[in-house]
Design a protein around this motif. Structure first.
Motif, PDB file in Angstrom:
ATOM      1  N   HIS A 108       0.823  -1.210   0.000  1.00  0.00           N
ATOM      2  CA  HIS A 108       0.000   0.000   0.000  1.00  0.00           C
ATOM      3  C   HIS A 108       0.860   1.265   0.000  1.00  0.00           C
ATOM      4  CE1 HIS A 108      -2.805  -3.099   1.302  1.00  0.00           C
ATOM      5  NE2 HIS A 108      -3.698  -2.371   0.674  1.00  0.00           N
ATOM      6  N   VAL A 109       2.077   1.151   0.480  1.00  0.00           N
ATOM      7  CA  VAL A 109       3.019   2.274   0.445  1.00  0.00           C
ATOM      8  C   VAL A 109       3.797   2.253  -0.863  1.00  0.00           C
ATOM      9  CG1 VAL A 109       5.052   3.270   1.567  1.00  0.00           C
ATOM     10  CG2 VAL A 109       3.223   2.272   2.955  1.00  0.00           C
ATOM     11  N   THR A 110       4.189   1.065  -1.307  1.00  0.00           N
ATOM     12  CA  THR A 110       5.057   0.969  -2.478  1.00  0.00           C
ATOM     13  C   THR A 110       4.323   1.103  -3.809  1.00  0.00           C
ATOM     14  OG1 THR A 110       4.941  -1.451  -2.450  1.00  0.00           O
ATOM     15  CG2 THR A 110       6.771  -0.413  -1.260  1.00  0.00           C
ATOM     16  N   CYS A 111       3.029   0.848  -3.855  1.00  0.00           N
ATOM     17  CA  CYS A 111       2.289   0.951  -5.124  1.00  0.00           C
ATOM     18  C   CYS A 111       2.319   2.383  -5.682  1.00  0.00           C
ATOM     19  CB  CYS A 111       0.863   0.442  -4.972  1.00  0.00           C
ATOM     20  SG  CYS A 111      -0.020   0.269  -6.541  1.00  0.00           S
ATOM     21  N   PRO A 112       1.986   3.407  -4.904  1.00  0.00           N
ATOM     22  CA  PRO A 112       2.098   4.769  -5.451  1.00  0.00           C
ATOM     23  C   PRO A 112       3.534   5.134  -5.847  1.00  0.00           C
ATOM     24  CG  PRO A 112       0.744   4.792  -3.483  1.00  0.00           C
ATOM     25  CD  PRO A 112       1.347   3.425  -3.579  1.00  0.00           C
ATOM     26  N   MET A 113       4.501   4.702  -5.045  1.00  0.00           N
ATOM     27  CA  MET A 113       5.890   5.012  -5.373  1.00  0.00           C
ATOM     28  C   MET A 113       6.318   4.320  -6.664  1.00  0.00           C
ATOM     29  SD  MET A 113       7.792   5.214  -1.656  1.00  0.00           S
ATOM     30  CE  MET A 113       7.969   3.485  -1.516  1.00  0.00           C
ATOM     31  N   ASN A 114       5.869   3.074  -6.850  1.00  0.00           N
ATOM     32  CA  ASN A 114       6.197   2.361  -8.072  1.00  0.00           C
ATOM     33  C   ASN A 114       5.524   3.009  -9.278  1.00  0.00           C
ATOM     34  OD1 ASN A 114       7.763   0.354  -9.161  1.00  0.00           O
ATOM     35  ND2 ASN A 114       6.134  -1.157  -9.140  1.00  0.00           N
ATOM     36  N   ASN A 115       4.301   3.493  -9.104  1.00  0.00           N
ATOM     37  CA  ASN A 115       3.621   4.201 -10.183  1.00  0.00           C
ATOM     38  C   ASN A 115       4.401   5.448 -10.589  1.00  0.00           C
ATOM     39  OD1 ASN A 115       0.968   3.470 -11.452  1.00  0.00           O
ATOM     40  ND2 ASN A 115       0.545   2.881  -9.350  1.00  0.00           N
ATOM     41  N   VAL A 116       4.874   6.199  -9.621  1.00  0.00           N
ATOM     42  CA  VAL A 116       5.666   7.395  -9.923  1.00  0.00           C
ATOM     43  C   VAL A 116       6.950   6.996 -10.648  1.00  0.00           C
ATOM     44  CG1 VAL A 116       6.971   9.307  -8.913  1.00  0.00           C
ATOM     45  CG2 VAL A 116       4.699   8.751  -8.047  1.00  0.00           C
ATOM     46  N   LYS A 117       7.585   5.943 -10.193  1.00  0.00           N
ATOM     47  CA  LYS A 117       8.821   5.480 -10.839  1.00  0.00           C
ATOM     48  C   LYS A 117       8.575   5.120 -12.309  1.00  0.00           C
ATOM     49  CE  LYS A 117      10.043   1.323 -10.885  1.00  0.00           C
ATOM     50  NZ  LYS A 117      10.441  -0.048 -10.791  1.00  0.00           N
ATOM     51  N   VAL A 118       7.521   4.361 -12.562  1.00  0.00           N
ATOM     52  CA  VAL A 118       7.220   3.948 -13.936  1.00  0.00           C
ATOM     53  C   VAL A 118       6.830   5.162 -14.785  1.00  0.00           C
ATOM     54  CG1 VAL A 118       5.654   2.561 -15.355  1.00  0.00           C
ATOM     55  CG2 VAL A 118       6.639   1.590 -13.292  1.00  0.00           C
ATOM     56  N   GLN A 119       6.073   6.098 -14.208  1.00  0.00           N
ATOM     57  CA  GLN A 119       5.716   7.310 -14.947  1.00  0.00           C
ATOM     58  C   GLN A 119       6.962   8.129 -15.289  1.00  0.00           C
ATOM     59  OE1 GLN A 119       2.502   9.717 -13.389  1.00  0.00           O
ATOM     60  NE2 GLN A 119       1.441   7.903 -12.638  1.00  0.00           N
ATOM     61  N   LYS A 120       7.904   8.225 -14.354  1.00  0.00           N
ATOM     62  CA  LYS A 120       9.152   8.952 -14.623  1.00  0.00           C
ATOM     63  C   LYS A 120       9.923   8.292 -15.752  1.00  0.00           C
ATOM     64  CE  LYS A 120      11.540  10.980 -11.285  1.00  0.00           C
ATOM     65  NZ  LYS A 120      12.234  11.246 -10.019  1.00  0.00           N
ATOM     66  N   GLN A 121       9.880   6.951 -15.801  1.00  0.00           N
ATOM     67  CA  GLN A 121      10.610   6.245 -16.847  1.00  0.00           C
ATOM     68  C   GLN A 121       9.980   6.456 -18.221  1.00  0.00           C
ATOM     69  OE1 GLN A 121      10.495   2.285 -15.215  1.00  0.00           O
ATOM     70  NE2 GLN A 121      12.385   2.568 -14.069  1.00  0.00           N
ATOM     71  N   ASP A 144       5.139  -8.996 -12.401  1.00  0.00           N
ATOM     72  CA  ASP A 144       5.881  -7.741 -12.455  1.00  0.00           C
ATOM     73  C   ASP A 144       5.767  -7.097 -13.833  1.00  0.00           C
ATOM     74  OD1 ASP A 144       7.830  -5.822 -11.273  1.00  0.00           O
ATOM     75  OD2 ASP A 144       9.119  -6.614 -12.866  1.00  0.00           O
ATOM     76  N   VAL A 145       5.812  -7.901 -14.880  1.00  0.00           N
ATOM     77  CA  VAL A 145       5.668  -7.371 -16.232  1.00  0.00           C
ATOM     78  C   VAL A 145       4.276  -6.762 -16.419  1.00  0.00           C
ATOM     79  CG1 VAL A 145       5.551  -8.002 -18.683  1.00  0.00           C
ATOM     80  CG2 VAL A 145       7.381  -8.907 -17.251  1.00  0.00           C
ATOM     81  N   VAL A 146       3.243  -7.492 -15.978  1.00  0.00           N
ATOM     82  CA  VAL A 146       1.875  -6.985 -16.092  1.00  0.00           C
ATOM     83  C   VAL A 146       1.728  -5.686 -15.297  1.00  0.00           C
ATOM     84  CG1 VAL A 146      -0.542  -7.469 -15.498  1.00  0.00           C
ATOM     85  CG2 VAL A 146       0.865  -9.246 -16.555  1.00  0.00           C
ATOM     86  N   ARG A 147       2.263  -5.687 -14.084  1.00  0.00           N
ATOM     87  CA  ARG A 147       2.186  -4.492 -13.236  1.00  0.00           C
ATOM     88  C   ARG A 147       2.813  -3.285 -13.923  1.00  0.00           C
ATOM     89  NH1 ARG A 147       5.868  -4.401  -7.943  1.00  0.00           N
ATOM     90  NH2 ARG A 147       7.447  -4.616  -9.536  1.00  0.00           N
ATOM     91  N   ASN A 148       4.012  -3.446 -14.452  1.00  0.00           N
ATOM     92  CA  ASN A 148       4.708  -2.323 -15.066  1.00  0.00           C
ATOM     93  C   ASN A 148       4.022  -1.851 -16.343  1.00  0.00           C
ATOM     94  OD1 ASN A 148       6.635  -1.951 -13.081  1.00  0.00           O
ATOM     95  ND2 ASN A 148       7.960  -3.513 -13.945  1.00  0.00           N
ATOM     96  N   ARG A 149       3.423  -2.751 -17.083  1.00  0.00           N
ATOM     97  CA  ARG A 149       2.684  -2.327 -18.287  1.00  0.00           C
ATOM     98  C   ARG A 149       1.441  -1.536 -17.905  1.00  0.00           C
ATOM     99  NH1 ARG A 149       3.778  -5.634 -23.542  1.00  0.00           N
ATOM    100  NH2 ARG A 149       5.919  -6.175 -23.068  1.00  0.00           N
ATOM    101  N   LEU A 150       0.733  -2.014 -16.878  1.00  0.00           N
ATOM    102  CA  LEU A 150      -0.444  -1.266 -16.415  1.00  0.00           C
ATOM    103  C   LEU A 150      -0.055   0.104 -15.874  1.00  0.00           C
ATOM    104  CD1 LEU A 150      -2.498  -4.075 -14.657  1.00  0.00           C
ATOM    105  CD2 LEU A 150      -3.136  -2.829 -16.725  1.00  0.00           C
ATOM    106  N   LEU A 194      -2.764   6.572  -8.743  1.00  0.00           N
ATOM    107  CA  LEU A 194      -1.490   6.118  -8.178  1.00  0.00           C
ATOM    108  C   LEU A 194      -1.531   4.647  -7.779  1.00  0.00           C
ATOM    109  CD1 LEU A 194      -0.439   9.171  -5.999  1.00  0.00           C
ATOM    110  CD2 LEU A 194       0.497   8.447  -8.193  1.00  0.00           C
ATOM    111  N   PHE A 195      -2.735   4.087  -7.722  1.00  0.00           N
ATOM    112  CA  PHE A 195      -2.879   2.672  -7.380  1.00  0.00           C
ATOM    113  C   PHE A 195      -3.215   1.829  -8.609  1.00  0.00           C
ATOM    114  CE2 PHE A 195      -3.148   4.651  -3.280  1.00  0.00           C
ATOM    115  CZ  PHE A 195      -2.475   3.761  -2.468  1.00  0.00           C
ATOM    116  N   LYS A 196      -2.952   2.377  -9.787  1.00  0.00           N
ATOM    117  CA  LYS A 196      -3.157   1.611 -11.017  1.00  0.00           C
ATOM    118  C   LYS A 196      -2.187   0.433 -11.005  1.00  0.00           C
ATOM    119  CE  LYS A 196      -3.904   2.123 -15.847  1.00  0.00           C
ATOM    120  NZ  LYS A 196      -4.282   3.043 -16.873  1.00  0.00           N
ATOM    121  N   GLY A 197      -2.672  -0.734 -11.388  1.00  0.00           N
ATOM    122  CA  GLY A 197      -1.838  -1.934 -11.347  1.00  0.00           C
ATOM    123  C   GLY A 197      -1.736  -2.530  -9.962  1.00  0.00           C
TER     124      GLY A 197
END
Length: 190
Positions: free
Chosen positions: A75-88, A174-180, A110-113
């Motif tokens: 629940h903490v890392t999902c928004p952070m991971n979304n920001v990371k993927v958006q930055k990429q 992980d692949v599905v998550r990052n694509r979403l 921010l909780f997409k995926g």
């Protein structure tokens, strides 16, 4: 966040064992190993031997505690991971903060995926902890005699084995998550 994850893991494991000892405690289900010998008692026969009740008890408790810790942490890392993927996916000169990402996609965005992220973090943490504990048993970590500490190289090997096996299992999620998460504009997977 590793400290949070492992702290939650320890708390969950203690609570599971205390609240449901029939399911999660290593009582009577089999002998505990001490200094290479099997014994039935959970109490050390003398001061030179240590039981591994905490580190080698029921692997079900290890798995469930790992899943709980991973799920809470996700629940903490999902928004952070979304920001990371958006930055990429942005142009190299753009700067993106959590606040800017939330403004762009909304808090819910921010909780997409979330589901594949939860699977990767929760189920993956459970697999990691079971593999780590099992590899410690196989390599003889924590089975030292006369109170000798475990070798650092064996612990590093156990962590490496656990990490490699976990990623083999959770990589598809992980692949599905990052694509979403990478489709933050909602064009490909809306």
């Amino acid at each position: 966040l590793g400290g949070l994850n492992f702290g939650l893991y320890d708390v969950a494991r203690i609570e599971l064992t205390a609240r449901w000892p029939v399911l999660f405690a290593n009582r009577g289900g089999g002998p505990c190993r001490v200094d290479g010998e099997n014994i039935r008692s959970r109490e050390a026969p003398d001061s030179k031997t240590r039981l591994l009740a905490d580190s080698q008890s029921n692997l079900l408790s290890v798995f469930v505690a790992g899943v709980i810790a991973g799920w809470v942490t996700c629940h903490v890392t999902c928004p952070m991971n979304n920001v990371k993927v958006q930055k990429q996916t942005l142009a190299a000169d753009k700067v993106l903060s959590l606040r800017e990402a939330a403004r762009r996609v909304g808090i819910r965005g921010l909780f997409k995926g979330y589901l594949p992220h939860c699977l990767t973090e929760g189920f993956g943490r459970g697999i990691y902890m079971v593999t780590f504990e099992s590899s410690k048993d196989v390599l003889g970590v924590d089975l030292g005699s006369q109170g000798a500490g475990p070798e650092l190289s064996k612990r590093i090997a156990c962590g490496s084995i656990a990490g490699a096996i976990t990623w083999v299992v959770v990589y598809p999620a992980d692949v599905v998550r990052n694509r979403l998460m990478g489709d933050w504009q909602g064009t490909a997977y809306a």
